[in-house]
Enzyme design. Structure first.
Site, PDB file in Angstrom:
ATOM      1  N   HIS A   1      -1.916   0.602   7.119  1.00 20.97           N
ATOM      2  CA  HIS A   1      -2.400   0.978   5.718  1.00 20.97           C
ATOM      3  C   HIS A   1      -1.913   2.162   5.544  1.00 20.97           C
ATOM      4  O   HIS A   1      -1.548   3.052   6.341  1.00 20.97           O
ATOM      5  CB  HIS A   1      -3.790   0.728   5.492  1.00 20.97           C
ATOM      6  CG  HIS A   1      -4.338   0.798   4.202  1.00 20.97           C
ATOM      7  ND1 HIS A   1      -3.747  -0.015   3.133  1.00 20.97           N
ATOM      8  CD2 HIS A   1      -5.309   1.472   3.533  1.00 20.97           C
ATOM      9  CE1 HIS A   1      -4.353   0.183   2.024  1.00 20.97           C
ATOM     10  NE2 HIS A   1      -5.303   1.096   2.026  1.00 20.97           N
TER      11      HIS A   1
ATOM     12  N   CYS B   1       0.725  -1.322   0.150  1.00 18.25           N
ATOM     13  CA  CYS B   1       0.171  -0.057  -0.088  1.00 18.25           C
ATOM     14  C   CYS B   1       0.934   1.250  -0.046  1.00 18.25           C
ATOM     15  O   CYS B   1       0.571   2.307  -0.482  1.00 18.25           O
ATOM     16  CB  CYS B   1      -0.805  -0.041   1.257  1.00 18.25           C
ATOM     17  SG  CYS B   1      -0.178  -0.165   2.908  1.00 18.25           S
TER      18      CYS B   1
ATOM     19  N   ASP C   1      -7.859   5.672  -2.307  1.00 20.59           N
ATOM     20  CA  ASP C   1      -7.219   4.725  -1.967  1.00 20.59           C
ATOM     21  C   ASP C   1      -6.471   3.845  -3.225  1.00 20.59           C
ATOM     22  O   ASP C   1      -7.455   3.040  -3.590  1.00 20.59           O
ATOM     23  CB  ASP C   1      -7.833   3.706  -0.849  1.00 20.59           C
ATOM     24  CG  ASP C   1      -6.984   2.822  -0.414  1.00 20.59           C
ATOM     25  OD1 ASP C   1      -5.731   2.670  -0.756  1.00 20.59           O
ATOM     26  OD2 ASP C   1      -7.392   2.218   0.649  1.00 20.59           O
TER      27      ASP C   1
END
Lengths: 666, 323
Positions: free
Chosen positions: A462, A418, A478
Site C-alpha cells: 500500500h 493506491c 490515506d
C-alpha cells in the site's frame, strides 16, 4: 567342514552396463538432483555447461568414446572459472560459490575414471545440497533435500562396494542407516550451542525478490499486488488486534519527486520525538526474506529490539545488508501518535519541493482549493471529498500515464491504484503549501484463526500520505480510503471489482480452500518458529522444560554428551543384536537351542558329533529322556536331511519339533 | 618418509596386538575387542567437508544447513558402527594350503564364515605380501579367501599373521584386526635346471612292489580309489552304469628310476635336493615310476600324485641328517 556352500554372488545389471557405468549414471543423477534447486539462481550458461558435461560423460561411457584431451579439459575449466569470476566479480559469495561448485562438479565428471573421482562428485553434490539451504529454508525443500541426500549416500555405498550390490539393497541399507542416524542428528540440532555472530562477513545476496522497493513510480505497487506471496506474519500478545483500518505497516518513506517517480531523501533528517497517544500493542513480527533491511512495523513503532533502529521517518530498519532469511522481531507499537516540536526548516523545504514546470494543472487546482479552504485541515478534507465524490476509480489495472503523471491521472484517466492517489494527494498538498510525503508499506492483513497469526501478503502492499499539520505534527492521510473505503476495511479483494484478477480471491471465495491455505500457513509458521528460527532462546526453554532452572551453555554441552553416550550405547546394542550368531534355518535354530540346553545339563556336543551320535550319547547318559530325545532326533534328522516336505507337513513337523524341544527339561 | 613412519606405527600396533591377544586359535571368532577402526583418507576428507559445512551453517546461522550437516555427521558415526560390526563375530579358520616350490608364492586359504543372519559385505584379508579381494559373505554363508607369502626356501613357510579388514559401508572407515594364526605351507625345493640326466631306468625286481600289480597283463577290475590314474579307469564299464572301476594289470616288467642321494656326489645339500626334485617332476610328468633314497629314508618306486607328494615333502623337510 560345514555343509553350507561357498557363497560368491555375481549379479548383472539389467541394462548390461558395466558396474562403473552404472555407478557413473547414479552419481551423475545425484549431481543433477543437487543442482536442480539452484537452477533459478544460476546463470544459464553455468547450468548448461554442467548439463553438457554430464551428458557428454555419460555418452563417453556408453559409446566408449575416448576422453577429451587433458589440455582441452583444463582449458574448458579455466575458461569457466574465468567466466564465473567475470560474472560475479568474486568467488567468495554464495551465488559465485554455487556457480563455482556446479562447474567444478561438471568438470570433475568429464575426467571421472575411478571410484575416487566419483566420490569427489558426490561430495560436491552434498555441498550443493547444503548451499541450497543457504538460499532457502522453505519447508517443501526439506523432503527434496532428504531424498537427494539419501540417494547420494546410497550411491556412495554402491561406489565403495567391491563385491557387486544391487541398487535396491544399497537404498534399503542406507535408508535404515539414515533412520538410525536421525535421532542423534535431531539431538545434536537441539542441543548444539548456537554460536553468536558471524565468522566472516555475510556476502551480499542480491537475489531479486518480490517486495517493496525504495522508489515508487505509477504501477509499482499495483504490480506487487498481483503476488500472493507472504510478506510477513504478526502474532499479537493478547487477543486484541488493532482494527483493520488501523493496520498500517510502515515501510520506506519517500520525499523526492521528479514528476513521475518518488524516491527516498538523499540526505539525513532530524528525528522528531514521537509521542504515543493511542492503544499500545506488543507483538512479534516474523518477516520473510526480502533482501532489504526494512522491518514493516505497525505504525508507529515505539519499542524495538536492540540492533534495530528507528529512522527519522519512523521506519524501523534492521542491522546488516538485508534480511536474507525469515527473521522475527519483538516489537511494540501505538496506532495513534503525535510528533513533538516544529518541523525543521530543511525538512520543510524538502517536503514542499515539487519538480518545476510539471503538473501545472494540479498545482493550479491545489492553489484554488487552498484559497477556498479555511485551513490546511479543511483543504485536506476538500481534496478527499473530491476523490470520493467525483468520478475516481480504484483499480489494479490503471491506464498508462503521460509525462505529467499527476495531471494526467487527476484530469484524464481518473483510474488508479493506491500509489496514484497517494502521489496525487502529496503533490496537491505540497502545491498548497503543506509539507507532505509518501509512505509505502502494507495495509491490512488476513487473520488466521488456526494459529492466531496475522498474515500480510505482498498483495497488501500500500501507499499513503503524511502531512505536517502544525501542532499535530505528521498526520496520516490515506486518499485510497476516500475512494475505496473497503480497501482499508476488508482488504484488496473486496475493493477491486470482480472481473479483475486478485491473488487469493479464489481461495477466499471457496471456504474449503481457504481453510486449507490457512492450515498450510499455520504449518509453515510452526516450521519457521520452531525449526528455521530455532536458537538460543528455544534451547533455553527446552532445557527448562527438561527441568533445569537456570540453564547455560554448559548444560547444553552436558545434554549433548548424554545424547552421544545414549546413541553409542543404543546403536552398539542394536547392531550386536542384529549381528548375533543365529541360524537362518528355523530347524537349525531349534536344534542349536536344544544343544545349548543339553550343554547346560552337562552334555556338551563335541564339534565332530552329528545329531545321531550326540543324541544317542545323551540317551545313554540319561535314559529317562529316551522317549523325548528319540522323537526329537528322528524329527530333526528328517527335517534337516530328509526329503523336502510340503508346506503343511513341514509346518506341523516343525511345530512338533519346537514343542518337544521347549518341553524338554534337563 | 610419511609412508615409512606409518609402516613403523603399523608394525608397533601389530606387535602390541600380538602381545595383547596372543596367538589366535583356529578357528577363531573375531571378538569386537580385537577390532581396530580408523577413518580412511576418504573419511578424513568427509570430515573436512562436514567441518566446512558446519562453519558455513554457523556463519549463516542457517538451521537447515546445520541440520543437514548434523545428519551427515550422524550418518558417518552410524557407518563407523556398521563398519566395526561388519567384521565382529565373523569366524576365520584355515582351509589348507597347497605345497609350492621354492621361489613361488605360498598360498594360504582362509575360510570366512558368517554365523549371523545378516550378510557381511566386503570382507577382505591381507598380509604384508598380498591381499585377497573383498567378498560378500551371505547370511550363514562361507567364503574362502587366499593370501600368499613368498616361499623363498624349501621347508615350511609360516603365515604368522593376517589381517581381516573391511571398509564397508561407505569407505569412510577401515576396520581391521591382527590375527596371529600359525599356518604352515610345505615348500618343495626349487627344481634345478635340466642339466643332469636322470639315472637310467631299472627293471623292477618285484620285491619292493606289490606282486599283483603290474603293467603287462589285464587281470580284472577293482573299485576306484582316489589317486588312481585316469588312464586306468574302466570307462566302458562306467558307461554301462557299473560305477567307477579301475583296470588291474598283473605282471612284473615295471621299469622305474631310482633317485639316490648317494649317487649325487660332489654337490651340496640344496643342489642335490633340487636335482632330485627336478628328476621327480620330470618322471612324474612322464608317468614313470620312481623311487627315492635319502639318508635315513627309502621310498620304494611307485607312481601317482600321492607318491610324488610324499617324495617331494621328504625333500622339502630333509634336515641333512647323515651328512
Amino acid at each position: 567342514m560345514s555343509a553350507v556352500p561357498v557363497t560368491t554372488r555375481t549379479r548383472h545389471s539389467p541394462l548390461h552396463l558395466s558396474r562403473f557405468a552404472l555407478h557413473l549414471l547414479w552419481v551423475t543423477g545425484g549431481f543433477l538432483l543437487a543442482v536442480l534447486p539452484h537452477l533459478s539462481a544460476l546463470q544459464w550458461w553455468v547450468a548448461l555447461l554442467a548439463a553438457v558435461a554430464a551428458s557428454w560423460r555419460l555418452v563417453t561411457e556408453i559409446r566408449q568414446w575416448p576422453f577429451p584431451h587433458r589440455a582441452l579439459r583444463v582449458l574448458i575449466a579455466l575458461i569457466a572459472m574465468a567466466a564465473v569470476f567475470a560474472t560475479y566479480r568474486t568467488l567468495n559469495g554464495l551465488e559465485a560459490g554455487t556457480a563455482f561448485l556446479v562447474l567444478m562438479g561438471g568438470m570433475k565428471l568429464l575426467e571421472t575414471k575411478t571410484p575416487r573421482d566419483l566420490t569427489i562428485t558426490l561430495f560436491v553434490s552434498y555441498f550443493l545440497l547444503f548451499a541450497g539451504f543457504l538460499y532457502d529454508q522453505n519447508l517443501l525443500r526439506l523432503p527434496y533435500m532428504l531424498v537427494t541426500a539419501w540417494l547420494l549416500t546410497a550411491t556412495m555405498m554402491l561406489v565403495h562396494q567391491a563385491s557387486p550390490m544391487s541398487i535396491a539393497e544399497a537404498l534399503a541399507k542406507t535408508a535404515k542407516m539414515l533412520i538410525q542416524a536421525l535421532p542423534i542428528a535431531v539431538l545434536m540440532f537441539l542441543f548444539f550451542p548456537r554460536l553468536p555472530g558471524h565468522f566472516w562477513a555475510l556476502p551480499d545476496t542480491s537475489k531479486a525478490s518480490t517486495g517493496l522497493s525504495d522508489e515508487m513510480s505509477p504501477g509499482d505497487v499495483s504490480e506487487l499486488s498481483v503476488s500472493g506471496a507472504l510478506a510477513f506474519r504478526v502474532k499479537f500478545d493478547g487477543s486484541v488486534l488493532p482494527p483493520p483500518r488501523e493496520r498500517y505497516w510502515r515501510g520506506p518513506v519517500l520525499h523526492d519527486f521528479d514528476g513521475r517517480t518518488w524516491r527516498r531523501a538523499r540526505y539525513g533528517y532530524v528525528q522528531r520525538p514521537l509521542v504515543a497517544t493511542g492503544d499500545t500493542y506488543s507483538y512479534r513480527l516474523v518477516i520473510e526474506p526480502n533482501q532489504r533491511n526494512w522491518v514493516f512495523a505497525l505504525d508507529a513503532v515505539t519499542g524495538w529490539p536492540r540492533g534495530t533502529e528507528r529512522t527519522s521517518d519512523y521506519q524501523l530498519v534492521s542491522p546488516g545488508p538485508g534480511i536474507t532469511r525469515a527473521t522475527s522481531f519483538a516489537l511494540e507499537s501505538s496506532t495513534a501518535f503525535r510528533t513533538e516540536g516544529p518541523l525543521p526548516k530543511s525538512m520543510e523545504v524538502a517536503d514542499l519541493r515539487l519538480p518545476q514546470r510539471r503538473n501545472p494543472r494540479s498545482i493550479a487546482l491545489a492553489k484554488s482549493l487552498r484559497e477556498s479552504a479555511g485551513s490546511d485541515g479543511e483543504f485536506i478534507t476538500a481534496v478527499l471529498t473530491k476523490f470520493r465524490n467525483e468520478e475516481y476509480f480504484y483499480t489494479l489495472e490503471p491506464p498508462r500515464l503521460e509525462a505529467d503523471s499527476v495531471d494526467d491521472f487527476l484530469f484524464n484517466t481518473r483510474r488508479g491504484f493506491c500509489e496514484h492517489f497517494a502521489s496525487a494527494f502529496v503533490v496537491l498538498a505540497r502545491a498548497a503549501g503543506i509539507p507532505a510525503r509518501v509512505v509505502t508499506g502494507y495495509q491490512g492483513g488476513e487473520f488466521n484463526p488456526m494459529n492466531d497469526y496475522l498474515i500480510v501478503r505482498q498483495s497488501d502492499a500500500h501507499a499513503w500520505a503524511e502531512v505536517w499539520l502544525g501542532e499535530q505534527g505528521w498526520v496520516r492521510v490515506d486518499p485510497t480510503a476516500a475512494v475505496a473505503p473497503d480497501r482499508v476495511e476488508h482488504g484488496i479483494d473486496s475493493a477491486i471489482s470482480d472481473n479483475e484478477f486478485v491473488p487469493g480471491r479464489f481461495f477466499v471465495r471457496t471456504n474449503a480452500l481457504l481453510q486449507l491455505r490457512r492450515a498450510w500457513d499455520a504449518v509453515n509458521t510452526f516450521w519457521i518458529d520452531n525449526v528455521v528460527e530455532f536458537g538460543n532462546d528455544q534451547q533455553r526453554s527446552l532445557l527448562q522444560w527438561l527441568g533445569l532452572h537456570d540453564p547455560d551453555w554448559q548444560d547444553l554441552g552436558i545434554a549433548l554428551l548424554i545424547s552421544f553416550v545414549a546413541f553409542f550405547v543404543a546403536i552398539s546394542a542394536w547392531l550386536a543384536w542384529q549381528f548375533r550368531p543365529r541360524a537362518r534355518d528355523p530347524v537349525v535354530r531349534v536344534y542349536d537351542a536344544l544343544c545349548k540346553q543339553l550343554a547346560r545339563g552337562g552334555m556338551i556336543r563335541e564339534p565332530h558329533e552329528g545329531p545321531n551320535d550326540y543324541l544317542l550319547r545323551v540317551v545313554a547318559q540319561r535314559p529317562e529322556l529316551a522317549g523325548q530325545i528319540d522323537e526329537i532326533r528322528s524329527l530333526y534328522v528328517g527335517l534337516r536331511y530328509g526329503r523336502a516336505l510340503l508346506g503343511s507337513q513341514l509346518a506341523s513337523q516343525l511345530s512338533r519339533f519346537k514343542f518337544l524341544v521347549n518341553q524338554l527339561r534337563v | 618418509m610419511m609412508a615409512s613412519l606409518m609402516d613403523r606405527l603399523r608394525r608397533r600396533l601389530r606387535a602390541w596386538a600380538r602381545r595383547g591377544h596372543g596367538i589366535a586359535s583356529d578357528p577363531i571368532i573375531l571378538s569386537g575387542r580385537r577390532i581396530y577402526i580408523l577413518p580412511t583418507r576418504l573419511g578424513a576428507a568427509f570430515g573436512v567437508m562436514l567441518f566446512a559445512m558446519f562453519v558455513g551453517a554457523m556463519n549463516y546461522a542457517n538451521n537447515l544447513a546445520l541440520a543437514l550437516t548434523f545428519t551427515l555427521a550422524s550418518l558417518g558415526l552410524t557407518a563407523m558402527h556398521y563398519c566395526q560390526r561388519n567384521l565382529a563375530g565373523v569366524k576365520f579358520s584355515s582351509a589348507g594350503s597347497e605345497p609350492v616350490f621354492a621361489g613361488q608364492q605360498a598360498k594360504f586359504r582362509i575360510a570366512v564364515e558368517n554365523p549371523s543372519t545378516v550378510p557381511r559385505l566386503d570382507i577382505a584379508i591381507k598380509n604384508d605380501h598380498s591381499s585377497a579381494p573383498p567378498v560378500r559373505v551371505d547370511a550363514n554363508g562361507r567364503a574362502v579367501l587366499e593370501i600368499s607369502v613368498p616361499a623363498t626356501r624349501r621347508g615350511r613357510v609360516v603365515l604368522d599373521f593376517f589381517q581381516p579388514t573391511t571398509v564397508h559401508p561407505f569407505g569412510l572407515f577401515r576396520a581391521w584386526a591382527y590375527l596371529h594364526m600359525p599356518l604352515h605351507c610345505i615348500v618343495y625345493p626349487r627344481p634345478s635346471e635340466r642339466a643332469m640326466a636322470p639315472p637310467p631306468l631299472e627293471t623292477d625286481t618285484g620285491g619292493a612292489q606289490n606282486s599283483v600289480k603290474g603293467d603287462e597283463d589285464f587281470a580284472g577290475l577293482r573299485g576306484f580309489n582316489p589317486g588312481d590314474p585316469p588312464s586306468r579307469i574302466a570307462w566302458k564299464a562306467y558307461a554301462r552304469g557299473q560305477g567307477l572301476h579301475v583296470k588291474v594289470y598283473a605282471g612284473t616288467a615295471v621299469k622305474s628310476h631310482q633317485f639316490d642321494w648317494d649317487a649325487l656326489t660332489g654337490l651340496g645339500v640344496e643342489a642335490r635336493l633340487s636335482q632330485m626334485c627336478r628328476w621327480i617332476e620330470d618322471a612324474y610328468a612322464a608317468g614313470r615310476a620312481f623311487g627315492l633314497r635319502l639318508p635315513g629314508l627309502d621310498v620304494p618306486p611307485n607312481v601317482g600324485p600321492a607318491h610324488r607328494q610324499r617324495c617331494l615333502t621328504a625333500l622339502a623337510l630333509f634336515d641333512g641328517a647323515g651328512e
